[in-house]
Design an enzyme around this catalytic site. Structure first.
Site, PDB file in Angstrom:
ATOM      1  N   SER A 152       0.842  -1.189   0.000  1.00  0.00           N
ATOM      2  CA  SER A 152       0.000   0.000   0.000  1.00  0.00           C
ATOM      3  C   SER A 152       0.876   1.237   0.000  1.00  0.00           C
ATOM      4  O   SER A 152       1.976   1.235   0.559  1.00  0.00           O
ATOM      5  CB  SER A 152      -0.909  -0.010   1.240  1.00  0.00           C
ATOM      6  OG  SER A 152      -1.809   1.072   1.212  1.00  0.00           O
ATOM      7  N   ASP A 153       0.389   2.297  -0.632  1.00  0.00           N
ATOM      8  CA  ASP A 153       1.094   3.574  -0.618  1.00  0.00           C
ATOM      9  C   ASP A 153       0.064   4.690  -0.705  1.00  0.00           C
ATOM     10  O   ASP A 153      -1.015   4.504  -1.278  1.00  0.00           O
ATOM     11  CB  ASP A 153       2.087   3.674  -1.779  1.00  0.00           C
ATOM     12  CG  ASP A 153       3.062   4.820  -1.571  1.00  0.00           C
ATOM     13  OD1 ASP A 153       3.995   4.639  -0.772  1.00  0.00           O
ATOM     14  OD2 ASP A 153       2.873   5.890  -2.179  1.00  0.00           O
ATOM     15  N   GLN A 154       0.416   5.846  -0.130  1.00  0.00           N
ATOM     16  CA  GLN A 154      -0.543   6.943  -0.068  1.00  0.00           C
ATOM     17  C   GLN A 154       0.139   8.287  -0.265  1.00  0.00           C
ATOM     18  O   GLN A 154       1.270   8.499   0.188  1.00  0.00           O
ATOM     19  CB  GLN A 154      -1.248   6.943   1.298  1.00  0.00           C
ATOM     20  CG  GLN A 154      -2.296   8.029   1.446  1.00  0.00           C
ATOM     21  CD  GLN A 154      -2.891   8.045   2.849  1.00  0.00           C
ATOM     22  OE1 GLN A 154      -2.204   8.328   3.806  1.00  0.00           O
ATOM     23  NE2 GLN A 154      -4.163   7.714   2.947  1.00  0.00           N
TER      24      GLN A 154
END
Length: 195
Positions: free
Chosen positions: A71-73
């Protein structure tokens, strides 16, 4: 899913780990060692999807019969892309920029099944409207939450909620960095039974 299939969170984030624990799954957390620099001209959406997949792939190379979660944001305000501030000064600048504005938090999510090489990716957006707060409120907030390791310099699950006037999105956990509604759907598609 076979009982022996392992689950690995490709992250060192304490926030993502705490979110994944909500699903009552046994899992390992392994920090991927990847370059997270954006590519020239890369959109925020493409960046988070690429990094989520790169994180999962980096861990998947050493795992057999496992579900790997990456996941990345980032946060986007107009043309500005906001990441983790790291320092108080950067957090102060981000919070001043976000004051009385709406910020789009964009999270890329990837699940790789190393048993069958399936790779699922999803993009989840969540909008946060910040109220018109003062410089003094920013300083008091930074003293309390010290959100220097959080995209957008605030923690909605803690005192950061006091800076917000409105939130819009399908999954509030996306704001913290791991969209559990979408992730649960992706895991079910890999035959994992939830709950």
């Amino acid at each position: 899913m076979a009982i022996s299939q392992k689950i690995v969170l490709a992250s060192s984030s304490i926030y993502r780990k705490a979110l994944l624990e909500r699903l009552h799954l046994q899992f390992d957390s392994i920090s991927p060692d990847i370059d997270e620099s954006p590519l020239p001209g890369e959109t925020a959406e493409n960046l988070v999807l690429r990094l989520a997949r790169s994180k999962a792939e980096a861990i998947a190379t050493n795992q057999v019969n496992a579900l790997i979660i990456g996941s990345d944001q980032v946060a986007v305000l107009g043309t500005a892309v906001l990441n983790k501030p790291i320092t108080r000064e950067n957090a102060r600048k981000q919070l001043k920029l976000m004051c009385n504005n709406t910020v789009n938090f964009i999270t890329g999510l990837c699940v790789i099944n190393t048993a069958n090489r399936d790779c699922l990716t999803e993009l989840v957006s969540f909008q946060v409207s910040f109220r018109n707060y003062s410089d003094e409120e920013i300083e008091r907030y930074l003293d309390i939450d010290t959100p220097y390791d959080c995209v957008g310099s605030f923690k909605s699950e803690q005192m950061g909620i006091t800076l917000i006037s409105k939130m819009q999105g399908d999954d509030p956990t996306a704001l913290i960095g791991l969209p559990l509604i979408k992730l649960a759907d992706m895991l079910r598609r890999q035959r994992l039974q939830l709950p």
